[in-house]
Design a protein around this motif. Structure first.
Motif, PDB file in Angstrom:
ATOM      1  N   VAL A   1       0.814  -1.211   0.000  1.00 39.88           N
ATOM      2  CA  VAL A   1       0.000   0.000   0.000  1.00 39.88           C
ATOM      3  C   VAL A   1       0.852   1.267   0.000  1.00 39.88           C
ATOM      4  O   VAL A   1       0.425   2.318  -0.479  1.00 39.88           O
ATOM      5  CB  VAL A   1      -0.975  -0.012   1.203  1.00 39.88           C
ATOM      6  CG1 VAL A   1      -0.245   0.261   2.515  1.00 39.88           C
ATOM      7  CG2 VAL A   1      -2.117   0.951   1.004  1.00 39.88           C
ATOM      8  N   GLU A   2       2.085   1.159   0.505  1.00 42.04           N
ATOM      9  CA  GLU A   2       2.965   2.322   0.575  1.00 42.04           C
ATOM     10  C   GLU A   2       3.701   2.578  -0.730  1.00 42.04           C
ATOM     11  O   GLU A   2       4.110   3.705  -1.018  1.00 42.04           O
ATOM     12  CB  GLU A   2       3.971   2.112   1.709  1.00 42.04           C
ATOM     13  CG  GLU A   2       4.830   3.310   2.022  1.00 42.04           C
ATOM     14  CD  GLU A   2       5.650   3.119   3.289  1.00 42.04           C
ATOM     15  OE1 GLU A   2       6.594   3.896   3.491  1.00 42.04           O
ATOM     16  OE2 GLU A   2       5.341   2.195   4.078  1.00 42.04           O
ATOM     17  N   GLU A   3       3.870   1.557  -1.531  1.00 44.79           N
ATOM     18  CA  GLU A   3       4.722   1.656  -2.711  1.00 44.79           C
ATOM     19  C   GLU A   3       3.973   2.019  -3.989  1.00 44.79           C
ATOM     20  O   GLU A   3       4.566   2.502  -4.962  1.00 44.79           O
ATOM     21  CB  GLU A   3       5.469   0.326  -2.925  1.00 44.79           C
ATOM     22  CG  GLU A   3       6.446  -0.036  -1.824  1.00 44.79           C
ATOM     23  CD  GLU A   3       5.852  -0.944  -0.760  1.00 44.79           C
ATOM     24  OE1 GLU A   3       4.650  -0.780  -0.450  1.00 44.79           O
ATOM     25  OE2 GLU A   3       6.571  -1.814  -0.240  1.00 44.79           O
ATOM     26  N   ARG A   4       2.662   1.786  -4.030  1.00 44.13           N
ATOM     27  CA  ARG A   4       1.906   1.863  -5.287  1.00 44.13           C
ATOM     28  C   ARG A   4       2.011   3.219  -5.982  1.00 44.13           C
ATOM     29  O   ARG A   4       2.384   3.285  -7.171  1.00 44.13           O
ATOM     30  CB  ARG A   4       0.429   1.540  -5.011  1.00 44.13           C
ATOM     31  CG  ARG A   4      -0.460   1.618  -6.251  1.00 44.13           C
ATOM     32  CD  ARG A   4      -1.921   1.413  -5.886  1.00 44.13           C
ATOM     33  NE  ARG A   4      -2.408   2.483  -5.039  1.00 44.13           N
ATOM     34  CZ  ARG A   4      -3.505   3.198  -5.267  1.00 44.13           C
ATOM     35  NH1 ARG A   4      -4.244   2.949  -6.346  1.00 44.13           N
ATOM     36  NH2 ARG A   4      -3.902   4.132  -4.441  1.00 44.13           N
ATOM     37  N   ILE A   5       1.687   4.307  -5.309  1.00 45.88           N
ATOM     38  CA  ILE A   5       1.661   5.614  -5.966  1.00 45.88           C
ATOM     39  C   ILE A   5       3.051   6.027  -6.462  1.00 45.88           C
ATOM     40  O   ILE A   5       3.202   6.403  -7.639  1.00 45.88           O
ATOM     41  CB  ILE A   5       1.057   6.681  -5.036  1.00 45.88           C
ATOM     42  CG1 ILE A   5      -0.441   6.415  -4.808  1.00 45.88           C
ATOM     43  CG2 ILE A   5       1.272   8.084  -5.600  1.00 45.88           C
ATOM     44  CD1 ILE A   5      -1.311   6.548  -6.028  1.00 45.88           C
ATOM     45  N   PRO A   6       4.115   5.974  -5.637  1.00 43.63           N
ATOM     46  CA  PRO A   6       5.439   6.326  -6.167  1.00 43.63           C
ATOM     47  C   PRO A   6       5.883   5.452  -7.335  1.00 43.63           C
ATOM     48  O   PRO A   6       6.450   5.957  -8.311  1.00 43.63           O
ATOM     49  CB  PRO A   6       6.361   6.146  -4.955  1.00 43.63           C
ATOM     50  CG  PRO A   6       5.476   6.322  -3.774  1.00 43.63           C
ATOM     51  CD  PRO A   6       4.159   5.730  -4.184  1.00 43.63           C
TER      52      PRO A   6
END
Length: 448
Positions: A338-343
């Motif tokens: 969930v932390e990696e998706r946007i970047p």
């Protein structure tokens, strides 16, 4: 309280534009060039930074109990990880409840579990059976803002074709979305037993026990079941392979309506990861595929066949994952993300692998539209919630993440952007890796 975001490149349906955003309370008040403000307005200068709608992840598994193990991220830690990754809204898939429980049992349980979630949230109903009260129970949940439900074609509460036809018939009547985990249970169990008998249990055999045709067969069958019932709100979760996408594309060309989700891992990682010393970290279902599948996913993303990029965030401790080092059958399925998706996905845009439109649609707009949150969420429009993520252009590695899993499967993938600032409904929650308003509570979102 008024806030002005100045000099950033904002991403809207019109593309990237250098404009200011004025926030008044919880909402976006104005978007224009050179907005004039008074001395009471707080100013943030985001020169050379990208301003995007807060990300929406419609496939997480926080606080899930899978029987033998429980995930390490609850709604607080998972919400913090999401926030650190520029995601401001999640729609979570609850785990299964007790046998014969009512449909609202898990929703009521998860409403309590999510009370300290720092970001906004909703849930999908989880379908475990087709009881005689199913239509009434689904209708009641819809009235309470739960307008999507998930069924499985594998695992403990897998549904038969007859069950699925019944669900689709009810869902069409109620006008709700049905999310489906599409894998052929019988084939998977046959292959798992075969490998176990031959003592072939290292992580690569997790992949071999769930080959691409176990997914594509289930996808094809679902499309025909939907056609039989004239159901057009079928949502395929975590599609992973070329075979499935080719089938889905052929049905789309025939005018059939449905929705497709994939995840960053199926675009960026391959089954080669299972051959590494720490291959157990990558065990999830469906498994990672071949590089040709990565290429196919990129193609169909850019062709706009794929609607949504979610994560299927389902995090376990490294100690639990290590149980699969010699025997994948002992390893809990799931990875953090969930932390990696946007970047990661914005990096794919900056690299020219996807367009800005594909990024915006798949990570923000389409999730909001499909699941009844648009235009409150998922877009930078006047009147929308001021859920805003600011990205700075700088090399960034996922060496240290907020998820309690304490590892990232994307550790070797360099991001070209870093989450700089995040607002949720006009409240500053993150800036320069520092968290503000740590007691902030997200809202439960009733969806139409």
């Amino acid at each position: 309280m008024k806030i002005l975001l100045r000099n950033g490149f904002i991403l809207t349906e019109n593309g990237l534009e250098k404009k200011d955003i004025l926030i008044d309370g919880q909402f976006i008040k104005n978007i224009d060039k050179n907005i004039v403000i008074d001395s009471q307005t707080t100013l943030y200068d985001f020169t050379d930074k990208f301003i995007i709608p807060g990300g929406i992840d419609v496939h997480t598994h926080f606080d899930i109990d899978v029987g033998s193990k429980s995930s390490v991220d609850n709604f607080y830690s998972g919400g913090i990880a999401a926030l650190a990754g520029g995601t401001t809204t999640i729609i979570d898939h609850p785990g299964f409840g007790p046998q014969n429980c009512k449909l609202d049992f898990q929703i009521n349980k998860y409403l309590k579990l999510a009370q300290d979630c720092p970001i906004d949230y909703s849930f999908h109903g989880v379908l475990q059976s087709t009881s005689e009260n199913l239509e009434v129970e689904m209708s009641q949940l819809k009235e309470n803002g739960i307008s999507s439900f998930k069924l499985y074609m594998t695992y403990s509460y897998m549904m038969s074709d007859e069950d699925i036809l019944k669900v689709f018939t009810i869902a069409k009547k109620l006008d709700v979305v049905i999310c489906v985990h599409a894998e052929n249970h019988a084939m998977i169990e046959h292959l798992k037993s075969s490998f176990k008998e031959r003592n072939l249990t290292t992580p690569i055999y997790h992949s071999k026990s769930r080959p691409d045709y176990t997914e594509s067969e289930a996808v094809n069958r679902l499309l025909l079941l939907a056609e039989c019932t004239h159901f057009e709100k079928l949502y395929f979760v975590h599609i992973s392979c070329k075979k499935s996408l080719e089938i889905l594309n052929s049905f789309k060309k025939k005018g059939k309506n449905f929705f497709i989700e994939t995840c960053p891992q199926y675009l960026l990682l391959s089954e080669d990861e299972f051959l590494k010393e720490d291959g157990y970290k990558f065990i999830l279902s469906p498994p990672l595929r071949k590089k040709e599948d990565n290429i196919s996913i990129k193609k169909y993303l850019n062709d706009e066949l794929i609607d949504v990029i979610a994560t299927d965030h389902c995090s376990f401790s490294l100690n639990d994952k290590k149980l699969g080092k010699e025997n994948f059958l002992n390893c809990p399925n799931g990875i953090p993300g969930v932390e990696e998706r946007i970047p990661l996905m914005f990096t794919e845009f900056l690299k020219g692998n996807i367009t800005s439109k594909v990024f915006l649609n798949s990570c923000c707009i389409n999730p909001a539209k499909i699941f009844g949150l648009y235009p409150q969420k998922g877009t930078l429009k006047i009147g929308s919630d001021a859920d805003i993520t600011v990205l700075s252009v700088e090399d960034f590695n996922f060496d240290s993440t907020k998820s309690k899993a304490n590892y990232s499967v994307f550790k070797n993938h360099k991001s070209l952007v870093k989450v700089d600032t995040v607002f949720i409904r006009g409240t500053l929650l993150l800036k320069n890796e520092a968290f503000f308003n740590e007691n902030h509570k997200g809202n439960f979102l009733k969806r139409n």
